[in-house]
Scaffold this active site. Structure first.
Site, PDB file in Angstrom:
ATOM      1  CB  SER A  78     -14.956  25.346 -71.471  1.00 22.30           C
ATOM      2  OG  SER A  78     -15.067  23.944 -71.503  1.00 22.30           O
ATOM      3  CE  LYS A 132     -12.077  26.169 -73.412  1.00 16.88           C
ATOM      4  NZ  LYS A 132     -11.592  25.546 -74.577  1.00 16.88           N
ATOM      5  CG  HIS A 135     -10.738  23.626 -69.638  1.00 10.86           C
ATOM      6  ND1 HIS A 135     -11.052  23.100 -70.870  1.00 10.86           N
ATOM      7  CD2 HIS A 135     -11.796  23.364 -68.848  1.00 10.86           C
ATOM      8  CE1 HIS A 135     -12.250  22.556 -70.834  1.00 10.86           C
ATOM      9  NE2 HIS A 135     -12.730  22.711 -69.613  1.00 10.86           N
ATOM     10  CG  ASN A 136      -9.119  23.062 -74.376  1.00 13.40           C
ATOM     11  OD1 ASN A 136      -9.925  23.449 -73.538  1.00 13.40           O
ATOM     12  ND2 ASN A 136      -9.346  23.164 -75.662  1.00 13.40           N
ATOM     13  CD  GLU A 139     -11.445  19.215 -73.744  1.00 14.23           C
ATOM     14  OE1 GLU A 139     -12.008  20.192 -73.225  1.00 14.23           O
ATOM     15  OE2 GLU A 139     -11.249  19.129 -74.975  1.00 14.23           O
TER      16      GLU A 139
END
Ligand code: 6PG
Length: 417
Positions: A78, A132, A135-136, A139
């Site tokens: 990232s 990940k 995480h997105n 986000e």
């Protein structure tokens, strides 16, 4: 000394005996590349997928690559192009042997927060990409939360761009300090070079695009029954934004007059605490999804390590991640950040501000899917009793699906008619 090749065969036959293949590619070409690489690699060579791949696909790929006697790593990276230059955040999973051999490359290039590399190995093959993916999802939700603040101030209160910009700038020097707040302050002062009139943001189309990682987060959350309403709402807001023509038509027909009694001063006074409340509640949902996924799939994820890695280099890096790291360090089995004493106390203190801001959104008719969902998630999570007893009764009424009672053991069915 970089050589370029236009085929995988050419690449493989021209490189050293022991190969490390790093693929930074769209997820839909990974299988094709692996299939071809397998033809040309030597035993113990390493393939690493550094793109945004769906973690369950990564697990399958790991299997396949290992069956062919090569090593496979799924590594979430990232930080975008700047992260590539200044140091990204790196979330790896897969072959332990391979990671041992190559980890120093990744530790070296990763961002450092308080001299600690934002680089970690999460064991299980799909874990890096799972971390990940979530995480997105986080986000998406924080981006939408920020967008809703901007909308409330601009459209709801008619606040000028420069004043909104100052707010984000101030936030970035407070406990709200975070990469997404920082870039928003930057975006809000970027002049439009095409017209020379006002900021560029005002000329950007409001139909948002998505590459799909937010959708994967929501789909997986549904599969494992992890409630993440704010991430789901953020995914759906991008979907709604796509229907521009319908929205234009509806804006003419479906009228609402502003009935808010909250003044601009009052909203500015409440927004800081309200935003903090929203942001923490979003992280809590995403991290709880990781906890649930780890149990569901028996992945043994270390949540303290996740919070530690996310402190630097990645898109959702924020000052509050150190608080989360400490919370998980204190109790590694914490099911939800809302149950951490310190974080919970802060949310209890800030909830009044969040509720007032949500009221202003509703009274003004400004959409607040993510903002409202953070308050509603908080209220659902802290409700000892939910009205889902009625859902159970309805299911039994129309489908004889049976229910459990709260006063005695057993499974029951009633002839409701
Ligand atoms: C990152 C970003 C990165 C990418 C997203 C954008 O961590 O560096 O999340 O992975 O920018 O894929 O996603 P959307 O196109 O879906 O917004």
């Amino acid at each position: 000394n970089i050589k370029l090749f236009t085929s995988i065969k050419g690449l493989c036959s021209n490189s050293s005996k022991q190969k490390l293949i790093l693929m930074s590619l769209p997820h839909n070409v990974i299988d094709k590349c692996i299939d071809e690489l397998i033809l040309y690699l030597n035993k113990d060579d390493i393939i690493a997928d550094l793109g945004n791949s769906f973690f369950l696909d990564t697990r399958k790929r790991f299997q396949k690559v290992h069956e062919n006697h090569f090593h496979f790593l799924g590594i979430g990276v990232s930080g975008g192009p700047n992260g590539a230059k200044e140091g990204p955040s790196i979330m790896a999973g897969g072959s332990k042997t391979a990671w041992k051999k190559i980890k120093n490359i990744f530790i070296d290039i990763s961002a450092k927060k308080d001299n600690v590399p934002a680089c970690g190995f999460f064991g299980n093959p799909g874990n890096g990409h799972l971390v990940k993916m979530v995480h997105n999802g986080i986000e998406y939700a924080i981006m939408q939360l920020i967008a809703e603040v901007y909308d409330l101030l601009k459209r709801g209160y008619g606040v000028e761009d420069a004043k909104i910009q100052q707010l984000f700038e101030k936030w970035n020097n407070s406990e709200l300090a975070s990469f997404l707040v920082e870039i928003t302050a930057g975006i809000l002062k970027k002049e439009d070079e095409v017209t020379g009139k006002g900021i560029l943001l005002n000329y950007i189309s409001d139909a948002a695009k998505a590459k799909g990682t937010g959708k994967w987060t929501s789909q997986n959350a549904m599969d494992i029954q992890a409630p993440i309403p704010s991430i789901n709402a953020a995914v759906e807001m991008r979907d709604i934004s796509k229907y521009k023509e319908e929205r234009v038509e509806a804006s003419k027909q479906l009228k609402w007059d502003d009935v808010s009694e909250t003044s601009e001063e009052e909203i500015f006074a409440a927004l800081t605490d309200a935003f903090y409340f929203g942001m923490i509640t979003i992280y809590a949902q995403g991290l709880a999804q990781l906890t649930i996924a780890s149990k569901e799939y028996d992945y043994g994820l270390n949540l303290e390590e996740v919070a530690k890695i996310w402190r630097g280099g990645c898109i959702i890096r924020a000052a509050c991640l150190e608080d989360f790291r400490q919370a998980y360090s204190k109790s590694p089995e914490l099911p939800n950040l809302l149950l951490d004493e310190t974080i919970g106390k802060t949310l209890v203190e800030k909830q009044a501000a969040a509720r007032n801001v949500v009221k202003a959104f509703i009274d003004k008719g400004i959409p607040s899917s993510v903002f409202s969902s953070t308050v509603s998630y908080f209220d659902s999570y802290r409700s000892e009793i939910l009205p889902t007893n009625l859902i159970q009764a309805q299911r039994d009424f129309f489908g004889a699906h049976k229910y459990e009672r709260n006063d005695q053991e057993g499974i029951f069915h009633t002839e409701w008619n």
